[in-house]
Design a protein around this motif. Structure first.
Motif, short mmCIF file in Angstrom:
data_model
loop_
_atom_site.label_atom_id
_atom_site.label_comp_id
_atom_site.label_asym_id
_atom_site.label_seq_id
_atom_site.Cartn_x
_atom_site.Cartn_y
_atom_site.Cartn_z
N ASP A 427 69.64 2.40 113.94
CA ASP A 427 70.60 2.87 114.65
C ASP A 427 71.28 1.80 113.38
OD1 ASP A 427 72.12 0.99 117.51
OD2 ASP A 427 72.61 2.74 116.14
N PRO A 428 72.23 3.33 113.70
CA PRO A 428 73.76 3.56 112.17
C PRO A 428 74.87 2.33 113.02
CG PRO A 428 73.05 5.51 113.34
CD PRO A 428 71.90 4.47 113.74
N GLN A 429 74.90 2.20 114.26
CA GLN A 429 75.91 1.50 115.48
C GLN A 429 76.51 0.33 114.51
OE1 GLN A 429 77.54 2.90 117.38
NE2 GLN A 429 78.98 1.87 117.10
N PRO A 430 75.49 -0.81 114.04
CA PRO A 430 75.59 -2.60 113.65
C PRO A 430 76.59 -1.44 112.32
CG PRO A 430 73.49 -2.05 114.10
CD PRO A 430 74.06 -0.32 114.12
N GLU A 431 76.13 -1.21 111.08
CA GLU A 431 76.98 -0.61 110.02
C GLU A 431 78.04 -0.53 110.17
OE1 GLU A 431 76.84 0.88 105.72
OE2 GLU A 431 75.00 1.03 106.57
N ILE A 432 78.27 1.09 111.60
CA ILE A 432 79.71 0.94 111.74
C ILE A 432 80.42 0.30 112.49
CG2 ILE A 432 80.86 2.98 114.08
CD1 ILE A 432 77.86 4.81 113.60
N ASP A 433 79.79 0.05 113.34
CA ASP A 433 81.13 -1.63 113.84
C ASP A 433 81.43 -2.45 112.92
OD1 ASP A 433 79.55 -0.38 116.43
OD2 ASP A 433 78.54 -2.14 116.70
N ALA A 434 80.37 -2.85 111.25
CA ALA A 434 80.91 -3.37 110.31
C ALA A 434 81.83 -2.97 109.71
CB ALA A 434 79.90 -4.01 109.89
N ALA A 436 83.84 -0.40 110.39
CA ALA A 436 85.21 -0.29 111.70
C ALA A 436 86.06 -1.00 111.72
CB ALA A 436 84.26 0.21 112.98
N ALA A 437 85.63 -2.72 111.61
CA ALA A 437 86.46 -3.97 112.03
C ALA A 437 86.97 -3.97 110.45
CB ALA A 437 84.86 -5.30 111.54
N GLU A 438 86.21 -3.12 109.14
CA GLU A 438 87.02 -3.56 108.06
C GLU A 438 88.02 -2.18 107.74
OE1 GLU A 438 85.49 -3.24 104.28
OE2 GLU A 438 83.03 -3.95 105.03
N TYR A 439 87.99 -1.51 108.60
CA TYR A 439 88.48 -0.22 109.16
C TYR A 439 90.03 -0.98 109.51
CZ TYR A 439 90.85 4.08 109.55
OH TYR A 439 92.39 5.14 109.64
N GLU A 471 80.11 9.41 107.89
CA GLU A 471 79.23 9.56 107.62
C GLU A 471 77.79 9.34 108.60
OE1 GLU A 471 76.22 8.01 103.04
OE2 GLU A 471 78.48 8.48 103.75
N LEU A 472 78.36 7.23 108.69
CA LEU A 472 77.00 6.44 109.44
C LEU A 472 77.38 7.55 110.77
CD1 LEU A 472 78.40 3.29 108.40
CD2 LEU A 472 75.98 4.85 107.59
N MET A 473 78.57 8.14 111.85
CA MET A 473 78.51 9.17 112.99
C MET A 473 76.86 10.64 112.85
SD MET A 473 81.88 7.91 114.19
CE MET A 473 81.86 8.52 116.27
N GLY A 474 77.03 10.38 111.24
CA GLY A 474 76.34 11.82 111.68
C GLY A 474 75.23 11.31 111.35
N ARG A 475 74.82 10.34 111.70
CA ARG A 475 72.95 10.14 110.94
C ARG A 475 72.25 9.47 112.41
NH1 ARG A 475 72.75 5.27 106.10
NH2 ARG A 475 73.78 6.27 104.42
#
Length: 557
Positions: A427-434, A436-439, A471-475
């Protein structure tokens, strides 16, 4: 009168074995210090030899007076805080002079030199620096009216402090540069599970530490089998498995344990550091398990927003890391729950008072009690919760434990256990969330840049994080799947092989509840089963019934 003088060291070429025995007029202490024990260029022997030669030239007798502080930083400790030198400074009547090899062996800051000079002037002492850029330096504070000694101290202390600051800035800059270099390890203690190894082309990288990885794999297996992090930590300590900090100390040939903070103003020293449930969780939920570089608790990212790798041999894949993180999240508890916890009671969180529906707790007669009874009982905890109960129940512990064990084994003891194995997905979502928080954190500083250079750096970071999120959202997300296997072991086998804590876990998994009514007046010599009710959750009882039906079909076939 001896004043502050500088003596060139040209005479050092004429050293001979006899230089160590001049007439002794002053009692001296030879002070040696090293920040790094492996630093050969400033080894104790070199410092000792220089101090002895200077003492012989100045008519100072050293005898066996020596202060040796190895592995001690002058930037982090004052002369008065060093173990051996500090002890000598607290006994000023035992000597007349202190000898250092060079100025930086004594101090690295103007404040420290000021305090040392103040001490020397107060106690009428001489300070000697055997070698230096201008030769030997003798600061004689036996004459408190001589201003030259104080002037020389100030000038040399300023130079030492500037050198220390320059070294610190160079080290910080070098570490910052290496932090963003893929596979390049900057030094210091590595994360548990890895060890430094030479990198082709120079420098160091991290590789897996087989001994530590075996421990990590053991922890993961036990977590997957249902053990708690606290139970795993306890077993690791019982098996004398070194904690992460002690593991590194042993690899470096050092003693285990060390100092920790206690109560305010108190320092506690332990012979070894123990595993704790927090250590287990922090270890397995850190991105270091993925091989990422982490600083200040945050992943280090490159110009494109990708995590910078510290090793080519990560211990966990992203899928395995996410499964473990989800497992800890599932088992997390509400720390605000103030219910009493008694880890030795078999029926903790299982036995309830029928009068109020709240939990009952184990009660042991106090040793100071006037009562001669030593019987342990489960009692309604309404008083401790501050809520009255109209029919507070009490039951003998032995009776309640035996009744629950008998009824549990009678109901499901013969049924076979099933094992559920989870095949991890991605699930790419955990890294997306992390990311996004940095962003989001980065965007808060928008507009604070005051020049084109910092504005460009800020925009590059923003664009890199944005690109990484895209990139992560495309996975594609891959769902985990489970496999259920029926085991040869029965509930009875599992029950008899477990201790009280393990049996309690079995009961809680089954959703077992024992409700107890208030006893009638009068003496009783066994449990009145009319006042107890033992049940499972409906889902568990249905699953047990399905398994029993399957066994019956097999037997009939």
């Amino acid at each position: 009168m001896v004043t502050s003088v500088q003596v060139r060291d040209a005479e050092q070429s004429t050293r001979s074995p006899g230089y160590m025995n001049p007439p002794n007029t002053l009692r001296g202490v030879s002070a040696l210090r090293l920040s790094v024990l492996t630093d050969e260029t400033t080894s104790p022997e070199r410092q000792r030899e220089a101090n002895r030669f200077a003492a012989a030239q100045l008519g100072i007798g050293l005898a066996d007076r020596e202060a040796v502080d190895l592995g001690v930083s002058a930037s982090k400790t004052t002369p008065f805080e060093r173990p051996e030198l500090g002890a000598w400074l607290r006994r000023p009547d035992d000597f007349d002079a202190i000898l250092f090899w060079r100025f930086d062996r004594a101090v690295r800051s103007m404040d420290d030199m000021h305090e040392l000079a103040k001490w020397a002037r107060e106690h009428r002492k001489m300070i000697v620096f055997a070698e230096g850029p201008g030769g030997r330096l003798v600061l004689d504070f036996r004459n408190p009216l001589d201003p030259m000694a104080q002037l020389m101290v100030t000038l040399f202390a300023f130079a030492a402090q500037m050198e220390s600051q320059s070294i610190r800035e160079r080290v910080t800059s070098a570490q910052a540069a290496m932090r963003v270099m893929p596979l390049r390890w900057r030094g210091s203690r590595p994360p548990y599970g890895y060890i430094p190894a030479p990198l082709e082309g120079g420098g160091w990288t991290l590789v897996q530490d087989p001994e530590a990885v075996a421990v990590i794999e053991r922890i993961i297996r036990e977590l997957m089998d249902g053990k708690t992090a606290a139970a795993i930590a306890t077993e690791l300590n019982e098996d004398a498995i070194p904690s992460p900090r002690d593991h590194w100390s042993l690899r470096k040939g050092r003693n285990t344990g060390g100092k920790i903070g206690g109560r305010a103003g108190e320092t506690v020293t332990r012979e070894r550091f123990a595993w704790r449930h927090g250590t287990v969780k922090q270890l397995l939920t850190s991105e270091r398990m993925l091989g990422w570089k982490v600083t200040s608790g945050m992943p280090v990212r490159d110009s494109e927003g990708k995590p910078v790798m510290a090793t080519a041999e990560p211990i966990l894949t992203r899928e395995e890391f996410d499964v473990i993180g989800a497992l800890f999240a599932e088992r997390s508890v509400d720390n605000k729950n103030t219910d009493r916890v008694d880890t030795v009671a078999l029926l903790l969180r299982v036995i309830l008072c029928d009068g109020c529906g709240q939990r009952m707790y184990l009660h042991r007669p106090a040793s100071s009690s006037k009562s001669t009874s030593k019987t342990e009982t489960y009692k309604c905890g309404s008083y401790t919760r501050g809520h009255p109960c109209a029919a507070r129940a009490t039951v003998k512990r032995q009776w309640a434990d035996e009744y629950v064990e008998r009824e549990f084994l009678r109901t499901v003891g013969a049924l076979r256990l099933t094992q559920t194995k989870t095949i991890p997905g991605y699930d790419p979502q955990p890294e997306i969330d992390a990311t996004a928080a940095e962003y989001e954190s980065h965007m808060k500083s928008e507009g604070t840049q005051t020049n084109p250079v910092t504005q460009t750096i800020w925009e590059k970071r923003r664009d890199a994080l944005d690109k990484r999120i895209t990139e992560l959202m495309g996975r594609d997300k891959m769902e985990a799947r489970t496999e259920v296997t029926q085991l040869d072991r029965t509930f009875a086998n599992e029950w008899h092989s477990a201790d009280d804590a393990g049996k309690r876990e079995i009961l809680l998994t089954a959703g077992a509840k024992l409700e107890v009514k208030k006893a009638k007046r009068g003496k009783c010599f066994r449990l009145d089963e009319n006042r107890v009710s033992f049940t499972f959750t409906e889902s568990f009882f249905a699953e047990a019934a399905d398994i029993a039906l399957g066994l019956e079909v097999e037997l009939n076939a």
